[in-house]
Design a protein around this motif. Structure first.
Motif, short mmCIF file in Angstrom:
data_model
loop_
_atom_site.label_atom_id
_atom_site.label_comp_id
_atom_site.label_asym_id
_atom_site.label_seq_id
_atom_site.Cartn_x
_atom_site.Cartn_y
_atom_site.Cartn_z
N TRP A 66 0.83 -1.20 0.00
CA TRP A 66 0.00 0.00 0.00
C TRP A 66 0.87 1.26 0.00
O TRP A 66 0.72 2.13 0.84
CB TRP A 66 -0.95 0.01 1.20
N ASP A 67 1.77 1.33 -0.94
CA ASP A 67 2.58 2.54 -1.08
C ASP A 67 1.77 3.61 -1.81
O ASP A 67 0.59 3.41 -2.13
CB ASP A 67 3.89 2.23 -1.79
N GLU A 68 2.38 4.73 -2.08
CA GLU A 68 1.66 5.84 -2.72
C GLU A 68 1.16 5.48 -4.11
O GLU A 68 0.10 5.91 -4.53
CB GLU A 68 2.57 7.06 -2.79
N MET A 69 1.94 4.67 -4.83
CA MET A 69 1.53 4.28 -6.19
C MET A 69 0.30 3.38 -6.15
O MET A 69 -0.60 3.51 -6.98
CB MET A 69 2.69 3.57 -6.88
N ALA A 70 0.25 2.48 -5.17
CA ALA A 70 -0.92 1.59 -5.05
C ALA A 70 -2.16 2.38 -4.66
O ALA A 70 -3.25 2.11 -5.17
CB ALA A 70 -0.64 0.49 -4.03
N VAL A 71 -2.00 3.36 -3.79
CA VAL A 71 -3.14 4.19 -3.40
C VAL A 71 -3.63 5.01 -4.60
O VAL A 71 -4.84 5.13 -4.83
CB VAL A 71 -2.77 5.11 -2.21
N TYR A 78 -11.30 3.46 -9.02
CA TYR A 78 -12.65 3.91 -8.70
C TYR A 78 -13.14 4.96 -9.69
O TYR A 78 -14.30 4.95 -10.10
CB TYR A 78 -12.72 4.46 -7.28
N GLN A 79 -12.27 5.87 -10.09
CA GLN A 79 -12.67 6.89 -11.07
C GLN A 79 -12.97 6.25 -12.42
O GLN A 79 -13.95 6.60 -13.08
CB GLN A 79 -11.57 7.93 -11.20
N TRP A 121 -8.58 -1.85 -14.33
CA TRP A 121 -7.65 -0.75 -14.07
C TRP A 121 -6.53 -1.20 -13.14
O TRP A 121 -5.36 -0.92 -13.37
CB TRP A 121 -8.39 0.44 -13.47
N MET A 122 -6.89 -1.92 -12.07
CA MET A 122 -5.89 -2.37 -11.11
C MET A 122 -4.96 -3.42 -11.72
O MET A 122 -3.77 -3.45 -11.41
CB MET A 122 -6.56 -2.94 -9.86
N ALA A 123 -5.49 -4.26 -12.60
CA ALA A 123 -4.65 -5.26 -13.26
C ALA A 123 -3.64 -4.59 -14.19
O ALA A 123 -2.45 -4.94 -14.19
CB ALA A 123 -5.51 -6.25 -14.03
N VAL A 124 -4.09 -3.62 -14.95
CA VAL A 124 -3.17 -2.90 -15.84
C VAL A 124 -2.13 -2.13 -15.03
O VAL A 124 -0.95 -2.11 -15.36
CB VAL A 124 -3.96 -1.96 -16.78
N ALA A 125 -2.57 -1.51 -13.94
CA ALA A 125 -1.62 -0.78 -13.08
C ALA A 125 -0.61 -1.73 -12.46
O ALA A 125 0.57 -1.40 -12.33
CB ALA A 125 -2.37 -0.01 -12.01
N GLY A 126 -1.05 -2.92 -12.08
CA GLY A 126 -0.14 -3.89 -11.51
C GLY A 126 0.85 -4.45 -12.51
O GLY A 126 2.01 -4.71 -12.18
#
Length: 129
Positions: A66-71, A78-79, A121-126
């Motif tokens: 839960w670093d700044e990038m994950a937040v 959500y957006q 979105w979270m999968a692409v970010a990961g």
């Protein structure tokens, strides 16, 4: 990658792949039932439960996951989910009004979109990290 981030990525990829498969199936057949959407919701709940279990088993993995990038990715998910829901609502509204799309199918497809958009979105970010 720590265990919690890996579990989060795997859960988001599974939900996204299953949801995209359902949307493709609906696009080709123009019929959908509520059972696969319930399976998708159950898969999303299992993904959240697996992340909780990993965080209980390995509590030291929570802070690095839960670093700044994950937040920021979480906020972006959500957006993205919000705007997909708004645009999806209007898209399915026009499809039901001017084309032969059933209202039940449109609402179920909107449900799939609501479940899958934040996970995608979270999968692409990961995967981007």
């Amino acid at each position: 990658m720590n265990p919690l981030a890996t579990t989060r990525l795997a859960a988001n990829l599974l939900v996204t792949a299953f949801g995209l498969g359902l949307l493709v199936l609906y696009g080709f057949t123009n019929t959908i039932s509520s059972e696969p959407v319930l399976w998708l919701g159950g898969l999303a709940i299992l993904g959240g439960l697996s992340q909780f279990i990993v965080s209980v088993i390995s509590p030291r993995s929570i802070r690095p996951a839960w670093d700044e990038m994950a937040v920021a990715s979480h906020r972006g998910a959500y957006q993205f989910g919000y705007w997909c829901a708004v645009l999806g609502f209007w898209l399915f509204f026009f499809l039901t009004q001017y084309f032969e799309t059933s209202l039940k199918g449109a609402l179920l497809a909107l449900g799939i979109l609501l479940i899958c958009a934040p996970s995608a979105w979270m999968a692409v970010a990961g995967l981007r990290k």
